[in-house]
Design a protein around this motif. Sequence first.
Motif, PDB file in Angstrom:
ATOM      1  N   THR A 128       0.894  -1.132   0.042  1.00  0.00           N
ATOM      2  CA  THR A 128      -0.135   0.036   0.150  1.00  0.00           C
ATOM      3  C   THR A 128       0.779   1.405   0.065  1.00  0.00           C
ATOM      4  OG1 THR A 128      -1.498  -1.269   1.507  1.00  0.00           O
ATOM      5  CG2 THR A 128      -1.889   1.052   1.342  1.00  0.00           C
ATOM      6  N   SER A 129       1.855   1.170   0.790  1.00  0.00           N
ATOM      7  CA  SER A 129       2.895   2.266   0.908  1.00  0.00           C
ATOM      8  C   SER A 129       3.553   2.821  -0.459  1.00  0.00           C
ATOM      9  CB  SER A 129       3.817   2.139   2.089  1.00  0.00           C
ATOM     10  OG  SER A 129       3.112   1.834   3.060  1.00  0.00           O
ATOM     11  N   LEU A 130       3.778   1.437  -0.841  1.00  0.00           N
ATOM     12  CA  LEU A 130       4.478   1.629  -2.344  1.00  0.00           C
ATOM     13  C   LEU A 130       3.655   2.329  -3.412  1.00  0.00           C
ATOM     14  CD1 LEU A 130       7.274   0.803  -3.740  1.00  0.00           C
ATOM     15  CD2 LEU A 130       6.155  -1.341  -4.543  1.00  0.00           C
ATOM     16  N   PHE A 131       2.553   1.916  -3.257  1.00  0.00           N
ATOM     17  CA  PHE A 131       1.251   2.598  -4.260  1.00  0.00           C
ATOM     18  C   PHE A 131       1.099   3.823  -4.129  1.00  0.00           C
ATOM     19  CE2 PHE A 131      -0.873  -1.409  -5.232  1.00  0.00           C
ATOM     20  CZ  PHE A 131      -1.003  -1.329  -6.562  1.00  0.00           C
ATOM     21  N   ILE A 132       1.212   4.262  -2.621  1.00  0.00           N
ATOM     22  CA  ILE A 132       1.018   6.010  -2.427  1.00  0.00           C
ATOM     23  C   ILE A 132       2.203   6.741  -2.868  1.00  0.00           C
ATOM     24  CG2 ILE A 132       0.849   7.451  -0.629  1.00  0.00           C
ATOM     25  CD1 ILE A 132      -0.726   5.148   1.182  1.00  0.00           C
ATOM     26  N   VAL A 133       3.632   6.164  -2.533  1.00  0.00           N
ATOM     27  CA  VAL A 133       4.766   6.722  -2.958  1.00  0.00           C
ATOM     28  C   VAL A 133       4.652   6.860  -4.631  1.00  0.00           C
ATOM     29  CG1 VAL A 133       7.114   6.710  -2.662  1.00  0.00           C
ATOM     30  CG2 VAL A 133       5.907   6.159  -0.946  1.00  0.00           C
ATOM     31  N   ILE A 134       4.608   5.898  -5.266  1.00  0.00           N
ATOM     32  CA  ILE A 134       4.652   5.884  -6.684  1.00  0.00           C
ATOM     33  C   ILE A 134       3.558   6.875  -7.289  1.00  0.00           C
ATOM     34  CG2 ILE A 134       4.533   4.633  -8.956  1.00  0.00           C
ATOM     35  CD1 ILE A 134       5.830   2.244  -7.406  1.00  0.00           C
ATOM     36  N   GLY A 135       2.477   6.804  -6.712  1.00  0.00           N
ATOM     37  CA  GLY A 135       1.334   7.836  -7.086  1.00  0.00           C
ATOM     38  C   GLY A 135       1.664   9.242  -6.822  1.00  0.00           C
ATOM     39  N   PHE A 136       2.413   9.571  -5.666  1.00  0.00           N
ATOM     40  CA  PHE A 136       2.716  10.729  -5.530  1.00  0.00           C
ATOM     41  C   PHE A 136       3.677  11.264  -6.304  1.00  0.00           C
ATOM     42  CE2 PHE A 136       5.760  13.506  -3.300  1.00  0.00           C
ATOM     43  CZ  PHE A 136       4.598  14.450  -2.612  1.00  0.00           C
ATOM     44  N   ILE A 137       4.664  10.459  -6.550  1.00  0.00           N
ATOM     45  CA  ILE A 137       5.802  10.724  -7.533  1.00  0.00           C
ATOM     46  C   ILE A 137       5.014  11.248  -8.839  1.00  0.00           C
ATOM     47  CG2 ILE A 137       7.735  10.144  -8.706  1.00  0.00           C
ATOM     48  CD1 ILE A 137       8.548   8.463  -6.253  1.00  0.00           C
ATOM     49  N   MET A 138       4.302  10.305  -9.032  1.00  0.00           N
ATOM     50  CA  MET A 138       3.561  10.595 -10.452  1.00  0.00           C
ATOM     51  C   MET A 138       3.035  11.813 -10.564  1.00  0.00           C
ATOM     52  SD  MET A 138       2.326   6.657 -11.668  1.00  0.00           S
ATOM     53  CE  MET A 138       1.950   7.347 -13.177  1.00  0.00           C
ATOM     54  N   ASN A 139       2.269  12.052  -9.432  1.00  0.00           N
ATOM     55  CA  ASN A 139       1.375  13.555  -9.431  1.00  0.00           C
ATOM     56  C   ASN A 139       2.095  14.511  -9.409  1.00  0.00           C
ATOM     57  OD1 ASN A 139       0.813  15.590  -7.049  1.00  0.00           O
ATOM     58  ND2 ASN A 139      -0.911  15.127  -8.360  1.00  0.00           N
ATOM     59  N   ARG A 140       3.350  14.435  -8.904  1.00  0.00           N
ATOM     60  CA  ARG A 140       4.297  15.781  -8.849  1.00  0.00           C
ATOM     61  C   ARG A 140       4.931  15.995 -10.375  1.00  0.00           C
ATOM     62  NH1 ARG A 140       1.629  16.717  -4.449  1.00  0.00           N
ATOM     63  NH2 ARG A 140       2.693  17.461  -2.820  1.00  0.00           N
TER      64      ARG A 140
END
Lengths: 228, 384
Positions: free
Chosen positions: B308-320
């Motif tokens: 789950t944390s990996l999803f959040i981190v990758i998604g956050f990076i994609m967002n920025r």
Amino acid sequence: MVAIMVAITIVGFVVLDLVIQAVRGKRARQEQQVRLDFSDFRVPVNTFFHPGHTWVSILSNGEVRVGLDDFARKVIGDIEAVEIPGRGKTLKQGEKAFTVKAGNKKLSFISPVDGEVTGINNLMLANPVQAARSAYSSGWILILKPTNLAANLKVMKIAEDAVEWLRAEIRRFREFALGENLHSVNDELQYEVGRTSQDGGCLTEGMLGRMDEKAVKYFEEAFLGNKA
Amino acid sequence: MLFRIPKITLWRIIIAVIVTLGIYYTVIRYTRGLGAVTNLSDKFPWGLWVGFDVITGVGLAAGAFIIALAVYIFRIDTYRPILRPAILTGFLGYSLVAVGLLYDLGKWFDVWHPIVFWNPHSVMFEVAWCVMLYLSVLALEFSTVVFERLRLNFLKQAIHLLIIPLSILGVILSTLHQSSLGSLFLIVPSKLYELWYSPYLPLFFFVSAVSVGFAMVTMESFLSQRFLGKGIELNLLNGLARVNVLVMAFYLTIKILDLANRGVLGAVLSLRFESVMFDIETMVQVIIPLLLLLIPAVRTSARGLFITSLFIVIGFIMNRLDIAITGVEASSGTSYFPAFGEIAISVFLVTMGFLAFAFAATYLNVFVHVQKKEETPVEIIHDV
């Protein structure tokens, strides 16, 4: 495209590491068992230890948290399931309190105090392998509302006394694992458990799982105090 | 003195290659300029280094202020065991942001200008000051661990006396610059794609930084277990995940309300590249982790929390990166994909961060502080 490239790079590194871990894990399982490091055994200073290898920690509301100690967890190995009595059940000191399952072995622990079950650790039910690895934090089993705490605590050890007691228990377990002190059980058992000890008597994590039923029964009686 | 050749592992070979390439491209960048190692241009001046190393890096280091807020201000002592690793991650993260800026600035030797030549009307001026001050706060907070190692107890005590005001300052500075990074894009309403541009960008940046802060604390616990053999405080990470469910639900709600309010909600169904990227990013950053964390078995399992944390981190990076690069690409009239040198230097910086963390965790009392205070180890029994 940049975002996709970065995401794929991160996922690529994670997958690569998973492959490395899988290969290493397979190799490690094939080559050797994890050796027990005695410097890892810890005794929290604010925790009472029952001779049946359970611990008791008194909470600020007067209730007590109960779990199995680090020594028991390590010699049993990864705990795959826990059977815990429901809330409201009354337990007596010395009576069976909860059961843990590791591999095909089941071991019952006795209650360190008299009291009523008021809480159970859902984390231990959902993910016992991981939760139990931190024996004194996430590895607690149940919460009791004690009814005879002062008298119950008299048989328990704390701080330096607990350290001395645990040292003695480690020595006793080594003797047991080496089959040196089992004449009172029987010769066959002595042979069977002595055979499981590796590296000249060094203990390995989860070694109880590699012992036969008779040895496990003996362990349950002699170390966990479960005579049932 | 004995010199031992370190054991050669696949990871060590990979790190050696990354560091060698990083040093090579660093030399090229500082001897031959930005043009020699990047695909940046006047039409597209902000690329991977600003998008990833700076804007994303600041967000990924947000765990430090969240845990410091919980422990020092709200006095939630339960989270003390993960305070030091979180502050170390924050300190290294912000240090890498500063180093990343030195690569990206054409005239890197003028990096000190905001200290002397004030331009209080610029959002960048605010971000520069906040990051400088917060990096100093993190350095002071982490200095207690260094002083402890050097046995300079009087200095450690002195910092401890200041820890509450320092933490309050840290929280204020973080709130300011995490949101101000979003404010940077408020000046490009016509250039940033409509799904990302919003007058509420500062709020979105702040809330998503809080969410990724929780995820990063979880990730660093797992990475420390994997590479340094440190224990995982699963019950603490479980607590963080529960709070993160609320933060992500709030983030998703305000995002949807904003899209609806601006009348662009329909654009999420468009097959335009930016819309597809927006959908993927939202799924990965918020929707999938939110659904996963609502399942108790996922929330309480180590593997579940890690994924789950990996999803959040990758998604956050994609967002920025979508906001900094994908969202402005069409309006710039050009396309941008980083040169190999840019990628090599970004990977090099992240690797240096990992190595610095491992070094600090090995030689400083980063993980065992609380354990030592509360527990008495059973000494090794020689005759056992």
